[in-house]
Scaffold this motif. Structure first.
Motif, PDB file in Angstrom:
ATOM      1  N   ALA A   1     -30.774 -44.756   4.276  1.00  0.00           N
ATOM      2  CA  ALA A   1     -29.840 -43.910   5.037  1.00  0.00           C
ATOM      3  C   ALA A   1     -29.584 -42.603   4.303  1.00  0.00           C
ATOM      4  O   ALA A   1     -29.458 -42.575   3.083  1.00  0.00           O
ATOM      5  N   LYS A   2     -29.511 -41.543   5.061  1.00  0.00           N
ATOM      6  CA  LYS A   2     -29.199 -40.233   4.493  1.00  0.00           C
ATOM      7  C   LYS A   2     -27.693 -40.039   4.549  1.00  0.00           C
ATOM      8  O   LYS A   2     -27.115 -39.930   5.617  1.00  0.00           O
ATOM      9  N   SER A   3     -27.067 -39.966   3.389  1.00  0.00           N
ATOM     10  CA  SER A   3     -25.607 -39.876   3.357  1.00  0.00           C
ATOM     11  C   SER A   3     -25.110 -38.446   3.472  1.00  0.00           C
ATOM     12  O   SER A   3     -23.972 -38.218   3.847  1.00  0.00           O
ATOM     13  N   GLY A   4     -25.929 -37.481   3.089  1.00  0.00           N
ATOM     14  CA  GLY A   4     -25.503 -36.096   3.156  1.00  0.00           C
ATOM     15  C   GLY A   4     -24.658 -35.671   1.977  1.00  0.00           C
ATOM     16  O   GLY A   4     -24.226 -34.537   1.896  1.00  0.00           O
ATOM     17  N   SER A   5     -24.417 -36.592   1.033  1.00  0.00           N
ATOM     18  CA  SER A   5     -23.639 -36.226  -0.149  1.00  0.00           C
ATOM     19  C   SER A   5     -24.474 -36.443  -1.405  1.00  0.00           C
ATOM     20  O   SER A   5     -25.458 -37.177  -1.388  1.00  0.00           O
TER      21      SER A   5
END
Length: 142
Positions: free
Chosen positions: A89-93
């Motif tokens: 999953a790409k968390s963006g953080s």
């Protein structure tokens, strides 16, 4: 308000299979943190000023990554699939106190916790969290 087994009874607004892994990790993080705090409070003689340090040793990305590595051989195929989705999953953080691999594994662990919570597999959830905490408590890093 808590349900009979001690977990909050609020269902998701969508079917489990439609909840994004990063959302499962979001709730999984909170559930795992609560489980760790309950565990620590149940221990005799733990002073309040040590609670934060003790909790951090169990909920850090490094600790969650180690716990997941320990648990992986004990997971069902379905649980391994959830872990894979959480890890990817790409968390963006950007992780603050962990390397990217530890952070992704920690997210995968939190995703698994969130999944088991929303799948109403609370006994399995308690079993895995208990095994993970016991493992981490017995394998303290220097």
């Amino acid at each position: 308000m808590q349900g009979q087994d001690g977990w909050f009874p609020y269902p998701s607004s969508r079917p489990l299979r439609l909840i994004p892994p990063i959302v499962l990790a979001y709730i999984g993080d909170a559930i795992y943190e609560m489980a760790v705090r309950q565990y620590l409070i149940s221990k005799p003689g733990l002073r309040p000023n040590h609670l934060h340090r003790a909790a951090t040793s169990l909920v850090s990305a490094r600790a969650q990554s180690a716990i997941l590595s320990f648990l992986e051989s004990r997971l069902t195929e379905e649980e391994r699939d959830v872990v894979r989705q959480g890890r990817n999953a790409k968390s963006g953080s950007v992780p603050k106190n962990a390397d990217v691999l530890e952070y992704r594994h920690a997210t995968a662990f939190e995703c698994l916790v969130g999944y088991l919570y929303y799948a109403n597999q609370h006994d399995r959830l308690r079993e895995l969290i208990g095994q993970g905490i016991e493992y981490k408590e017995n394998h303290v890093e220097s």
